[in-house]
Design a protein around this motif. Structure first.
Motif: not given
Length: 301
Positions: A239-245, A247-249, A254-255
């Motif tokens: 899920a972490h990877k999917c969210i980062l992918h 919301f990459e922009s 997010i941070k």
């Protein structure tokens, strides 16, 4: 907080301790339920036996089912019994050991309820007062059979007008209560003797087989827990990877919103190792299907 965490981890890793505690609580709950239960015999010939036996046997069935539901090993045993063979053989001795352990724990609360009802005697008096022979008691000698049956059915209701002037009311009550308590103490004695013999005769049998069954029973339970924990960890990372992918922009935003994200170059390798190259839903489903249908053998050499 650390103490609570340690206690939680202890109970999580000691299923037998947890189940022994749950069985004890169910046994205490059964006694409390019976003592607080308002027992009201209908005092009718056609309903007394159904009511009395229902109070004796229906709650134990409910408590038995609750013991099976609350026992986590019930589901583990069923999964082990029903799972496809795959690359790992099934050991029927382990399944029998798990079934025996589950049944013994689940029977504690029902047996306590049953013995308490017998020692109290109200249920047996209500159920079998109408089945007594009226010729054995002086107060029913000069009445017809139908009237005697009606009077016997009203024996549990000591405040009934018909029973106030009957001299055999106490005699029937004492007779049935005596039988009920004798039966209750006999069953309790038999159970204690059986437990004593089982405990003292166990060393006379093959202890190695028992130790193996107990070991692999614990292993199956622990393996299932670790697999679920590993799946949760993989799910979190996926899920972490999917969210980062997705919301990459928006990584900087997010941070700022307190997401626990790794810095550039940090934690990426660990995440990849845990994910084991899983990048889509089909791969996750295939991995879970493989685990279920082709469970690997217990050999890591």
């Amino acid at each position: 907080m650390d103490r609570f965490r340690m206690i939680f981890q202890y109970f999580q890793s000691n299923s037998e301790s947890v189940m022994n505690g749950i069985c004890g609580l169910l046994a205490l709950a059964s006694v409390k339920m019976y003592t607080s239960f308002d027992f009201s015999c209908p005092c009718l010939p056609q309903y007394n036996m159904a009511y009395g036996l229902g109070i004796m046997f229906v709650p134990p069935i409910i408590l038995f089912l609750c013991g099976l539901i609350l026992n986590r090993q019930s589901l583990v045993m069923l999964e082990e019994w029903r799972r496809p063979l795959g690359h790992r053989k099934k050991d029927l001795a382990v399944i029998r050991y798990m079934c025996s352990s589950i049944m013994q724990r689940a029977m504690v609360a029902p047996v306590v309820w049953f013995i308490v009802t017998l020692l109290d005697g109200k249920c047996l008096i209500c159920a079998f007062s109408g089945s007594m022979d009226p010729q054995k008691f002086v107060g029913f000698a000069n009445v017809s059979t139908v009237q005697a049956q009606q009077l016997l059915a009203k024996v549990p209701c000591k405040d009934d007008e018909l029973m106030r002037n009957n001299t055999s009311h106490k005699a029937v009550t004492r007779y049935l209560r005596c039988w009920s308590q004798a039966l209750g103490w006999t069953i309790l004695l038999i159970l204690i003797i059986a437990a004593f013999l089982a405990r003292w005769l166990r060393p006379c049998f093959n202890q190695a087989t028992l130790l193996q069954a107990r070991h692999w029973s614990n292993y199956i339970d622990i393996e299932q827990k670790i697999f679920e924990e590993t799946c949760c960890e993989h799910s979190r990372l996926f899920a972490h990877k999917c969210i980062l992918h997705f919301f990459e922009s928006m990584r900087q935003e997010i941070k700022l919103h307190s997401f626990s994200l790794p810095r550039e170059g940090e934690g990426a390798e660990g995440g990849e190792d845990l994910l084991r190259g899983i990048t889509d839903q089909d791969q996750v489903n295939k991995l879970l299907k493989t685990w279920y249908y082709e469970k690997p053998p217990l050999d890591v050499s």
